[in-house]
Design an enzyme around this catalytic site. Sequence first.
Site, short mmCIF file in Angstrom:
data_model
loop_
_atom_site.label_atom_id
_atom_site.label_comp_id
_atom_site.label_asym_id
_atom_site.label_seq_id
_atom_site.Cartn_x
_atom_site.Cartn_y
_atom_site.Cartn_z
CG ASN A 1 -4.46 -46.28 27.77
OD1 ASN A 1 -3.25 -46.18 27.57
ND2 ASN A 1 -5.35 -45.61 27.08
CD GLU B 1 0.54 -39.66 19.37
OE1 GLU B 1 -0.68 -39.40 19.41
OE2 GLU B 1 1.23 -39.52 18.35
CB CYS C 1 -6.09 -41.67 24.17
SG CYS C 1 -5.60 -42.84 22.91
P1 NAP Z 1 0.19 -40.32 33.00
O1 NAP Z 1 -0.19 -40.30 34.42
O2 NAP Z 1 0.48 -39.05 32.32
O3 NAP Z 1 1.44 -41.31 32.90
C1 NAP Z 1 2.04 -41.63 31.67
C2 NAP Z 1 3.50 -41.97 31.90
O4 NAP Z 1 4.20 -40.80 32.33
C3 NAP Z 1 3.71 -43.02 33.00
O5 NAP Z 1 4.76 -43.86 32.61
C4 NAP Z 1 4.10 -42.15 34.19
O6 NAP Z 1 4.86 -42.83 35.16
C5 NAP Z 1 4.95 -41.10 33.50
N1 NAP Z 1 5.15 -39.86 34.28
C6 NAP Z 1 4.35 -39.33 35.24
N2 NAP Z 1 4.89 -38.18 35.71
C7 NAP Z 1 6.04 -37.97 35.02
C8 NAP Z 1 7.05 -36.96 35.03
N3 NAP Z 1 6.97 -35.91 35.83
N4 NAP Z 1 8.09 -37.09 34.18
C9 NAP Z 1 8.18 -38.13 33.33
N5 NAP Z 1 7.27 -39.13 33.28
C10 NAP Z 1 6.20 -39.04 34.11
O7 NAP Z 1 -0.94 -41.08 32.11
P2 NAP Z 1 -1.72 -42.43 32.42
O8 NAP Z 1 -2.68 -42.20 33.53
O9 NAP Z 1 -0.77 -43.58 32.50
O10 NAP Z 1 -2.51 -42.61 31.05
C11 NAP Z 1 -3.69 -41.96 30.78
C12 NAP Z 1 -3.49 -40.77 29.86
O11 NAP Z 1 -2.81 -41.18 28.68
C13 NAP Z 1 -4.81 -40.21 29.37
O12 NAP Z 1 -4.77 -38.81 29.37
C14 NAP Z 1 -4.91 -40.74 27.94
O13 NAP Z 1 -5.74 -40.00 27.09
C15 NAP Z 1 -3.49 -40.69 27.52
N6 NAP Z 1 -3.27 -41.57 26.37
C16 NAP Z 1 -3.07 -41.00 25.14
C17 NAP Z 1 -2.91 -41.82 24.02
C18 NAP Z 1 -2.68 -41.26 22.66
O14 NAP Z 1 -2.20 -42.00 21.79
N7 NAP Z 1 -3.00 -40.00 22.39
C19 NAP Z 1 -2.97 -43.20 24.18
C20 NAP Z 1 -3.19 -43.72 25.45
C21 NAP Z 1 -3.32 -42.90 26.54
P3 NAP Z 1 4.16 -43.35 36.52
O15 NAP Z 1 3.15 -44.36 36.10
O16 NAP Z 1 5.29 -43.87 37.29
O17 NAP Z 1 3.51 -42.13 37.15
#
Ligand code: NAP
Length: 472
Positions: A151, A247, A281
């Site tokens: 994002n 995060e 987020c």
């Molecule tokens: P996500 O699906 O959890 O993916 C995040 C990262 O993790 C991606 O690079 C993904 O790779 C990788 N990943 C997925 N499965 C994994 C595994 N088993 N082992 C290691 N890495 C793995 O999250 P998203 O959909 O990209 O982002 C949305 C989420 O991020 C929301 O929940 C949002 O709230 C959170 N977020 C939090 C913050 C904060 O600062 N608190 C900021 C922004 C976003 P792939 O893409 O290859 O699956």
Amino acid sequence: MRKKLFLAGEWVETEQYQNLYSPYSEEEIAQIPLASKADVDTALGAAVKVKKELKKMPAYKRAEILENVVKLIEENRELCARTIVQEAAKPIQAARGEIARTIMTYKFASEEARRLSNEYINMDAAPGGENRVAYAVREPAGVVAAITPFNFPMNLVAHKLGPAIAAGNPVVLKPASQTPLSAFLIADFFEKAGLPKGALSVITGKGSVIGEALVSDDRTNVITFTGSPEVGIHLKNKAGLKKVTLELGSNSAVIIDDGVDVDELVERLVTGAFAYQGQVCISLQRIFVHEKKKAELIEKMKTATNDLVKGDPLDEATDVSALITPSDKDRVLSWVDEAEKDGAQLITGGNVHQNIVEPTILANVPTHVKVSCEEVFGPIVTINSFQTWEEAIELVNDSDFGLQAGVYTNDLKKAFYASEELEVGGVMINDIPTFRVDHMPYGGVKKSGTGREGIKYAIEEMTELKLVSFKK
Ligand code: NAP
């Protein structure tokens, strides 16, 4: 266009590729290399090799590299913004905003590189500690595995690479599969900025394969992850003794007191709820308004929301565009349906135009439905009312998450009470929970994560304190 991996300082081809599609037009925009476990091994090997050189590199040199990155982003602002638009469907104005913040993040990193917070320790404060000169220095913790979400493909990567390089750590970055192009762009800038070979690798491919391999490897010292709670918790369970910063997500809320002028905040609330289609987020998901102001707020929010322009993210006028995947569109719509079936009132939205979910307001939403208690990560906001301030705080705290909360009140007592009672990582008095600047401590409690970002604080997470004591 076929892209290459940035592996151990070289741009290399891989055996397998995956097509990358625009979330808005659904056209193919690039072919992305799928890294293998062997590539993870190469990246980590190179990172270990360069660890000593980076640790010995003087602070001013690390700062200069980061300053050079700032210059390169400034010279290529529009290219950076358009790359985000292309791969993430972020409306162009918001993408330019992200680049402006990315520049600030790397600027803060270059400044922090020059002032790592070492400490003088008064050893004679304890009997037996006399006649000693002692200090604690922050040493780089070692190889950083950085895993980032889709994002904020530039700025959230900056929140990993900036502090890691400022502290003298090599990094292996695994960006989200949907947003690799921004990561390759920044790798190109770091290479041009003079970063030693091996100090940064960008490996793309499935998180469940290469992300896992990165996290499990003994050569990784620090894991810094931004993404969903499911993946974050899974990674923490695998991390063993490695340092871990998570995060994660939220269902952020704002409280609006009865003395507040609704006209002054409507525009800000709409921005908090619908900027980048709610895929932030700290997106504003739950509004709790004093019952006296509820009708007025709903009416004004409805008008302002209906004025938002839906369309092509490259169009200068667009406020809201497509969600990151078609399945997210279906999920969000089904959550709206569930809320309506359980008694919520649809104020506006709830439909889809082409592939864009309309910004949606729901009122009188039961607390058990998904749009209330889970993270929507889409353009949906709920409006419920409260009678007493204590009740409002309880409603916000009735959540598995705790990232940031907003509080609008003119009453200082209530503001202090809220700041003390809210179970979150940050309380924004007289602002939306979506407010963030990049040097402030930022992070959550409960399922929103552990550890803090904001360059100075992220550096603390990526360094180890070493005590040195001289007996005179
Ligand atoms: P996500 O699906 O959890 O993916 C995040 C990262 O993790 C991606 O690079 C993904 O790779 C990788 N990943 C997925 N499965 C994994 C595994 N088993 N082992 C290691 N890495 C793995 O999250 P998203 O959909 O990209 O982002 C949305 C989420 O991020 C929301 O929940 C949002 O709230 C959170 N977020 C939090 C913050 C904060 O600062 N608190 C900021 C922004 C976003 P792939 O893409 O290859 O699956």
